[in-house]
Design a protein around this motif. Sequence first.
Motif, PDB file in Angstrom:
ATOM      1  N   ASP A  37      16.320  -0.397   5.483  1.00 44.81           N
ATOM      2  CA  ASP A  37      16.228   1.008   5.095  1.00 44.81           C
ATOM      3  C   ASP A  37      15.493   1.240   3.787  1.00 44.81           C
ATOM      4  O   ASP A  37      15.328   2.388   3.364  1.00 44.81           O
ATOM      5  N   ARG A  95       0.856  -1.196   0.000  1.00 39.58           N
ATOM      6  CA  ARG A  95       0.000   0.000   0.000  1.00 39.58           C
ATOM      7  C   ARG A  95       0.887   1.239   0.000  1.00 39.58           C
ATOM      8  O   ARG A  95       1.822   1.366   0.796  1.00 39.58           O
ATOM      9  N   HIS A 137       1.068  -9.021   2.513  1.00 40.21           N
ATOM     10  CA  HIS A 137       1.173  -7.566   2.434  1.00 40.21           C
ATOM     11  C   HIS A 137       2.540  -7.165   2.979  1.00 40.21           C
ATOM     12  O   HIS A 137       3.004  -7.707   3.982  1.00 40.21           O
ATOM     13  N   GLU A 138       3.195  -6.215   2.317  1.00 44.83           N
ATOM     14  CA  GLU A 138       4.492  -5.723   2.765  1.00 44.83           C
ATOM     15  C   GLU A 138       4.354  -4.239   3.124  1.00 44.83           C
ATOM     16  O   GLU A 138       4.304  -3.372   2.245  1.00 44.83           O
ATOM     17  N   PRO A 139       4.268  -3.898   4.407  1.00 41.58           N
ATOM     18  CA  PRO A 139       4.154  -2.489   4.788  1.00 41.58           C
ATOM     19  C   PRO A 139       5.492  -1.772   4.619  1.00 41.58           C
ATOM     20  O   PRO A 139       6.544  -2.317   4.957  1.00 41.58           O
ATOM     21  N   LEU A 140       5.440  -0.547   4.107  1.00 44.00           N
ATOM     22  CA  LEU A 140       6.682   0.202   3.917  1.00 44.00           C
ATOM     23  C   LEU A 140       7.172   0.822   5.221  1.00 44.00           C
ATOM     24  O   LEU A 140       8.376   0.903   5.465  1.00 44.00           O
ATOM     25  N   GLU A 141       6.263   1.296   6.050  1.00 41.23           N
ATOM     26  CA  GLU A 141       6.606   1.885   7.346  1.00 41.23           C
ATOM     27  C   GLU A 141       7.701   2.938   7.217  1.00 41.23           C
ATOM     28  O   GLU A 141       8.678   2.961   7.963  1.00 41.23           O
ATOM     29  N   GLY A 142       7.513   3.835   6.256  1.00 35.04           N
ATOM     30  CA  GLY A 142       8.440   4.944   6.075  1.00 35.04           C
ATOM     31  C   GLY A 142       9.631   4.658   5.196  1.00 35.04           C
ATOM     32  O   GLY A 142      10.388   5.572   4.842  1.00 35.04           O
ATOM     33  N   ARG A 143       9.851   3.398   4.833  1.00 34.96           N
ATOM     34  CA  ARG A 143      10.985   3.065   3.971  1.00 34.96           C
ATOM     35  C   ARG A 143      10.691   3.463   2.531  1.00 34.96           C
ATOM     36  O   ARG A 143       9.559   3.308   2.059  1.00 34.96           O
ATOM     37  N   ASP A 174       4.491   7.969   0.541  1.00 32.54           N
ATOM     38  CA  ASP A 174       5.242   6.854  -0.034  1.00 32.54           C
ATOM     39  C   ASP A 174       5.546   7.110  -1.512  1.00 32.54           C
ATOM     40  O   ASP A 174       6.647   6.813  -1.989  1.00 32.54           O
TER      41      ASP A 174
END
Length: 325
Positions: free
Chosen positions: A219, A5, A193-199, A10
């Motif tokens: 990172d 997402r 699902h692969e969350p980016l979490e700010g990356r 992002d």
Amino acid sequence: MIRIRLGADDLERVQIADAPDFGYELALGGSVLADRTRASHLSQWRREVARNWNPGYSRLFDLYTPGYLPTFSGLAARPVQAQMAHPAVDPDSTGTVLHVRDLARARALTPFTTALADGHAPAYGALSKLVSGFQTIALDPFRRRITSVVATASARAGTRAATSGIDAMLRTLHPMVHWDGSVLALDILHDCHEPLEGRPLVLQPSALAIGISINPAADSVTITYPATNGVLALDPASRAPSLALATLLGSTRAAALAAVVEAPALTTGDLAAVLGLSAAAASRQATALREAGLIATFRNAQTVHHHPTRLGRDLLSGSDDARDW
């Protein structure tokens, strides 16, 4: 299928790699051979590799499963002949240890991978030699082509993003990448699902990829995708420019023009390596050629790429024709 997402923040952080990850290219090439994958655009590459194949290299296939690629990143940054020593696989490397552990969960270990898992120094010495040998036949003769293919794909995606927007770029990136405006879906066997979490999301074109892969690191999250369906051929043989052209431009500048004509999208760093110069000296040669209208220079993020102009190509071709007189 893997889903990522992407919110507005992002999307602003999406990056398009403009240079190959040669270590990953080498690992992908091994996967193509280990899985006996048939891909028409890699048929010529396979023939060239097979022509120089050493049966001992097959031990590398012990490191592959459908879900795992060995980590060669950092080992193949430069050609073997340009290195002071063969690239070494460190038995204390976290990446190597983690890969062998993942391998053990996915398949039975062979005597070779068992020795690696146990940290036996001779096994790691053998692995270093195998990687070096494989690199010599599967990667080094194709470096300029791979660089050009990746740079061209990156420039195409970057131009699409600049002219039509990030949404249009993501929708047309590759048939195995799907974008609906909020979720990026990848045609990969795993379902999660692969969350980016700010990356940041990094899009990495690849010359030896035949499918989509994802590498979530601490990172960044990198998506590797096939850069082209075009045939991957050997790098063109380096041509020494004619004496007439060397007299006109100077021998170093003439060699720089020949290098750019042979490998469009050459970076300044690559040009320096070809000419045996420092990056600053190669940049000065490129500037002189650009000011003369013989090459054009384009910037993609922090990397500069050089392309021959029609005048530059015609001048080099004319100098070759002059050899017959």
